[in-house]
Design an enzyme around this catalytic site. Structure first.
Site, PDB file in Angstrom:
ATOM      1  N   SER A  18       0.797  -1.227   0.000  1.00 60.53           N
ATOM      2  CA  SER A  18       0.000   0.000   0.000  1.00 60.53           C
ATOM      3  C   SER A  18       0.830   1.276   0.000  1.00 60.53           C
ATOM      4  CB  SER A  18      -0.971   0.001   1.184  1.00 60.53           C
ATOM      5  OG  SER A  18      -1.957  -0.986   1.022  1.00 60.53           O
ATOM      6  N   THR A  62      -6.013  -3.380   7.262  1.00 59.39           N
ATOM      7  CA  THR A  62      -5.998  -4.741   6.753  1.00 59.39           C
ATOM      8  C   THR A  62      -6.167  -5.692   7.934  1.00 59.39           C
ATOM      9  OG1 THR A  62      -4.769  -6.290   5.354  1.00 59.39           O
ATOM     10  CG2 THR A  62      -3.464  -4.895   6.824  1.00 59.39           C
ATOM     11  N   LYS A  66     -10.309  -4.931  10.338  1.00 61.55           N
ATOM     12  CA  LYS A  66     -11.458  -4.418   9.599  1.00 61.55           C
ATOM     13  C   LYS A  66     -12.732  -4.388  10.447  1.00 61.55           C
ATOM     14  CE  LYS A  66      -9.554  -5.810   5.142  1.00 61.55           C
ATOM     15  NZ  LYS A  66      -9.746  -6.630   3.918  1.00 61.55           N
ATOM     16  N   ASP A 101     -12.958  -2.686  -0.542  1.00 61.67           N
ATOM     17  CA  ASP A 101     -12.618  -4.014  -1.056  1.00 61.67           C
ATOM     18  C   ASP A 101     -13.666  -4.508  -2.051  1.00 61.67           C
ATOM     19  OD1 ASP A 101     -10.247  -4.305   0.345  1.00 61.67           O
ATOM     20  OD2 ASP A 101     -11.186  -5.319   2.048  1.00 61.67           O
ATOM     21  N   GLY A 124     -13.209 -19.466   2.410  1.00 62.69           N
ATOM     22  CA  GLY A 124     -12.951 -18.642   3.583  1.00 62.69           C
ATOM     23  C   GLY A 124     -14.229 -18.008   4.093  1.00 62.69           C
TER      24      GLY A 124
END
Length: 271
Positions: A18, A62, A66, A101, A124
């Site tokens: 980032s 991250t 979150k 996102d 996930g």
């Protein structure tokens, strides 16, 4: 003159690209803004947030922050409200939380010519899985197969799917799969599944979009028989939306000469 300060927080954070992306964007925009990285865990998030002074304009968040950022925000955009996850905080009179996102996944898939989906598999059950679920819903998905080590932890995804009007099913990784055109893997970078689990998922999984990008190829991408796409595209496009937020407080309004900014960010990423 006091510089405007921004950063990405998470744990781990040393791998984050980032700072490269944001530094390139602000140079292209002619802004003398400082963007750094800092290792912050969930337990230390609240105190770290309270320690920031008026020089700070915002944060990128991250794993594993979150959900903590979602709780901290005073107001949230629609994607943040749907997913329960905030990856961008903007400091103003009130603390604004955004989830870029979702848009990053949609933009990245479009870039790889995946523009419409129907039956999708998500691997996930964390915060990024919720973003992936909203993203594929916005791309027209009607059915979603969620796979997780502990399917009971996907209850929030099934509730979200119902809210979005999707037919969703949660199962362990080793349940025999049905064919899908797209698999979105939201497992942490470096995660590995047993070969006996991966093989049937890969054989029926269509295109693999793996949000992981470090290390790359991921363990899934290494054995995937079809096309495997890394999460760098998602990282790039969600960062563009973050830059919009930090620049003029709205992820939906393009930057001035955004094509040049995007080109500079892509070049920084590729270097």
């Amino acid at each position: 003159m006091t510089r405007t300060r921004l950063a990405v927080w998470g744990d781990p954070i040393a791998h984050s690209r980032s700072p490269q992306l944001h530094d390139a964007a602000y140079r292209a925009l002619g802004l003398d803004w400082e963007y750094s990285r800092r290792r912050v865990d969930a337990e230390g998030f609240g105190a770290s947030l309270q320690s920031l002074d008026a020089t700070w304009r915002g944060l990128s968040l991250t794993m594993p922050l979150k959900e903590s950022a979602h709780r901290a925000a005073d107001v949230r955009d629609r994607h943040a409200e749907l997913t329960g996850a905030v990856n961008t905080l903007l400091f103003a009179e009130r603390l604004h939380g955004f989830n870029t996102d979702v848009g990053g996944i949609v933009d990245a898939l479009h870039e790889y010519r995946v523009t419409e989906v129907d039956h999708v598999r998500i691997l996930g059950a964390g915060a990024t899985a919720a973003s992936a679920l909203v993203a594929v819903s916005e791309m027209g998905a009607t059915r979603v197969d969620v796979r997780a080590r502990r399917p009971e932890r996907a209850a929030h995804l099934l509730a979200l799917a119902e809210n979005l009007g999707l037919d969703a099913h949660a199962a362990p990784f080793d349940e025999p799969p049905s064919p899908v055109a797209l698999t979105v893997a939201t497992l942490p970078g470096g995660s590995a599944l047993d070969a006996g689990i991966v093989e049937p998922l890969a054989a029926t999984g269509g295109v693999l979009f793996d949000v992981a990008y470090a290390p790359w190829p991921s363990s899934l991408a290494t054995v995937w028989p079809g096309e495997a796409v890394s999460g760098l595209g998602m990282l790039l496009h969600q960062a563009v939306r973050q830059v919009r937020i930090f620049h003029h407080a709205d992820p939906g309004i393009p930057l001035d000469d955004e094509a040049a900014v995007l080109s500079a960010m892509r070049e920084a990423l590729e270097s």
